[in-house]
Design a protein around this motif. Structure first.
Motif, PDB file in Angstrom:
ATOM      1  N   VAL A   3      36.832  37.048  36.611  1.00 37.12           N
ATOM      2  CA  VAL A   3      38.225  37.397  36.885  1.00 37.12           C
ATOM      3  C   VAL A   3      38.874  38.152  35.723  1.00 37.12           C
ATOM      4  O   VAL A   3      39.589  39.129  35.935  1.00 37.12           O
ATOM      5  CB  VAL A   3      39.039  36.123  37.218  1.00 37.12           C
ATOM      6  CG1 VAL A   3      40.518  36.411  37.311  1.00 37.12           C
ATOM      7  CG2 VAL A   3      38.532  35.491  38.503  1.00 37.12           C
ATOM      8  N   CYS A   4      38.624  37.703  34.503  1.00 39.91           N
ATOM      9  CA  CYS A   4      39.375  38.207  33.343  1.00 39.91           C
ATOM     10  C   CYS A   4      38.558  39.043  32.369  1.00 39.91           C
ATOM     11  O   CYS A   4      39.117  39.609  31.437  1.00 39.91           O
ATOM     12  CB  CYS A   4      39.969  37.026  32.575  1.00 39.91           C
ATOM     13  SG  CYS A   4      40.969  35.940  33.592  1.00 39.91           S
ATOM     14  N   ARG A  31      45.910  38.570  22.896  1.00 35.94           N
ATOM     15  CA  ARG A  31      45.934  37.766  24.118  1.00 35.94           C
ATOM     16  C   ARG A  31      47.305  37.133  24.322  1.00 35.94           C
ATOM     17  O   ARG A  31      47.991  36.798  23.361  1.00 35.94           O
ATOM     18  CB  ARG A  31      44.867  36.676  24.081  1.00 35.94           C
ATOM     19  CG  ARG A  31      43.464  37.224  24.056  1.00 35.94           C
ATOM     20  CD  ARG A  31      42.454  36.106  24.064  1.00 35.94           C
ATOM     21  NE  ARG A  31      41.148  36.593  23.725  1.00 35.94           N
ATOM     22  CZ  ARG A  31      40.229  36.957  24.621  1.00 35.94           C
ATOM     23  NH1 ARG A  31      40.506  36.878  25.893  1.00 35.94           N
ATOM     24  NH2 ARG A  31      39.049  37.388  24.224  1.00 35.94           N
ATOM     25  N   GLU A  32      47.636  36.927  25.593  1.00 35.98           N
ATOM     26  CA  GLU A  32      48.906  36.269  25.912  1.00 35.98           C
ATOM     27  C   GLU A  32      48.859  34.818  25.492  1.00 35.98           C
ATOM     28  O   GLU A  32      47.836  34.181  25.556  1.00 35.98           O
ATOM     29  CB  GLU A  32      49.171  36.352  27.412  1.00 35.98           C
ATOM     30  CG  GLU A  32      49.387  37.772  27.887  1.00 35.98           C
ATOM     31  CD  GLU A  32      49.547  37.840  29.389  1.00 35.98           C
ATOM     32  OE1 GLU A  32      49.874  36.815  30.001  1.00 35.98           O
ATOM     33  OE2 GLU A  32      49.328  38.931  29.928  1.00 35.98           O
ATOM     34  N   MET A  80      42.999  31.967  40.967  1.00 39.58           N
ATOM     35  CA  MET A  80      43.508  31.276  39.793  1.00 39.58           C
ATOM     36  C   MET A  80      43.818  32.320  38.723  1.00 39.58           C
ATOM     37  O   MET A  80      43.053  33.249  38.524  1.00 39.58           O
ATOM     38  CB  MET A  80      42.465  30.269  39.301  1.00 39.58           C
ATOM     39  CG  MET A  80      43.004  29.281  38.309  1.00 39.58           C
ATOM     40  SD  MET A  80      41.819  28.033  37.770  1.00 39.58           S
ATOM     41  CE  MET A  80      41.667  27.007  39.210  1.00 39.58           C
ATOM     42  N   ASN A  81      44.929  32.140  38.030  1.00 39.92           N
ATOM     43  CA  ASN A  81      45.289  33.136  37.019  1.00 39.92           C
ATOM     44  C   ASN A  81      44.611  32.847  35.679  1.00 39.92           C
ATOM     45  O   ASN A  81      44.047  31.788  35.448  1.00 39.92           O
ATOM     46  CB  ASN A  81      46.808  33.272  36.882  1.00 39.92           C
ATOM     47  CG  ASN A  81      47.465  32.094  36.195  1.00 39.92           C
ATOM     48  OD1 ASN A  81      46.887  31.464  35.324  1.00 39.92           O
ATOM     49  ND2 ASN A  81      48.685  31.805  36.570  1.00 39.92           N
ATOM     50  N   LYS A  82      44.719  33.819  34.803  1.00 40.32           N
ATOM     51  CA  LYS A  82      44.051  33.771  33.502  1.00 40.32           C
ATOM     52  C   LYS A  82      44.429  32.531  32.693  1.00 40.32           C
ATOM     53  O   LYS A  82      43.566  31.863  32.122  1.00 40.32           O
ATOM     54  CB  LYS A  82      44.396  35.045  32.739  1.00 40.32           C
ATOM     55  CG  LYS A  82      43.745  35.174  31.410  1.00 40.32           C
ATOM     56  CD  LYS A  82      44.117  36.503  30.780  1.00 40.32           C
ATOM     57  CE  LYS A  82      43.450  36.669  29.460  1.00 40.32           C
ATOM     58  NZ  LYS A  82      43.697  37.997  28.890  1.00 40.32           N
ATOM     59  N   ASN A  83      45.719  32.215  32.635  1.00 47.02           N
ATOM     60  CA  ASN A  83      46.161  31.056  31.841  1.00 47.02           C
ATOM     61  C   ASN A  83      45.618  29.746  32.393  1.00 47.02           C
ATOM     62  O   ASN A  83      45.238  28.858  31.625  1.00 47.02           O
ATOM     63  CB  ASN A  83      47.684  31.020  31.763  1.00 47.02           C
ATOM     64  CG  ASN A  83      48.239  32.111  30.868  1.00 47.02           C
ATOM     65  OD1 ASN A  83      47.558  32.585  29.964  1.00 47.02           O
ATOM     66  ND2 ASN A  83      49.457  32.529  31.138  1.00 47.02           N
ATOM     67  N   LYS A  84      45.571  29.613  33.718  1.00 50.33           N
ATOM     68  CA  LYS A  84      45.024  28.392  34.311  1.00 50.33           C
ATOM     69  C   LYS A  84      43.532  28.275  34.044  1.00 50.33           C
ATOM     70  O   LYS A  84      43.029  27.185  33.764  1.00 50.33           O
ATOM     71  CB  LYS A  84      45.302  28.351  35.810  1.00 50.33           C
ATOM     72  CG  LYS A  84      46.743  28.062  36.139  1.00 50.33           C
ATOM     73  CD  LYS A  84      46.954  27.948  37.622  1.00 50.33           C
ATOM     74  CE  LYS A  84      48.426  27.660  37.921  1.00 50.33           C
ATOM     75  NZ  LYS A  84      48.686  27.556  39.355  1.00 50.33           N
ATOM     76  N   TYR A 103      35.964  32.657  34.767  1.00 49.75           N
ATOM     77  CA  TYR A 103      36.839  33.363  33.836  1.00 49.75           C
ATOM     78  C   TYR A 103      36.290  34.759  33.567  1.00 49.75           C
ATOM     79  O   TYR A 103      37.025  35.747  33.609  1.00 49.75           O
ATOM     80  CB  TYR A 103      36.987  32.593  32.528  1.00 49.75           C
ATOM     81  CG  TYR A 103      37.952  33.255  31.571  1.00 49.75           C
ATOM     82  CD1 TYR A 103      39.280  32.878  31.528  1.00 49.75           C
ATOM     83  CD2 TYR A 103      37.538  34.289  30.735  1.00 49.75           C
ATOM     84  CE1 TYR A 103      40.184  33.504  30.682  1.00 49.75           C
ATOM     85  CE2 TYR A 103      38.424  34.925  29.890  1.00 49.75           C
ATOM     86  CZ  TYR A 103      39.745  34.525  29.865  1.00 49.75           C
ATOM     87  OH  TYR A 103      40.634  35.154  29.032  1.00 49.75           O
TER      88      TYR A 103
END
Length: 81
Positions: free
Chosen positions: A54-55, A79-80, A1-5, A51
């Motif tokens: 992963v991040c 942050r994005e 899963m990516n950061k935004n999700k 989170y």
């Protein structure tokens, strides 16, 4: 899963927790609401752990490395979106 999700999932769980808290404030004896609150706080704890894994740390309280790794993460304004 990516950061935004992952971040979106945390936001949704925080919203659900807040809604449960508001309901429990007016219905403190509701076993169903208390059970739901415990369920979503458990999901939130797991999502925050994912989170962080992963991040990196989401907040300074999440810094668990061998050093103060909080400073290695982007600052909130970096942050994005």
């Amino acid at each position: 899963m990516n950061k935004n999700k992952l971040l979106r999932e945390l936001q949704e769980l925080d919203f659900a927790i807040q809604e449960a808290v508001l309901f429990l404030d007016t219905h403190p004896r509701s076993e169903v609401a208390l059970s739901y609150y415990r369920y979503v706080t458990g999901l939130r704890r797991k999502a925050a752990e994912e989170y962080n894994r992963v991040c990196g740390p989401l907040t300074s309280r999440d810094s668990r490395g061998r050093c103060w790794d909080w400073v290695n993460s982007p600052w909130p304004w970096e942050r994005e979106g």
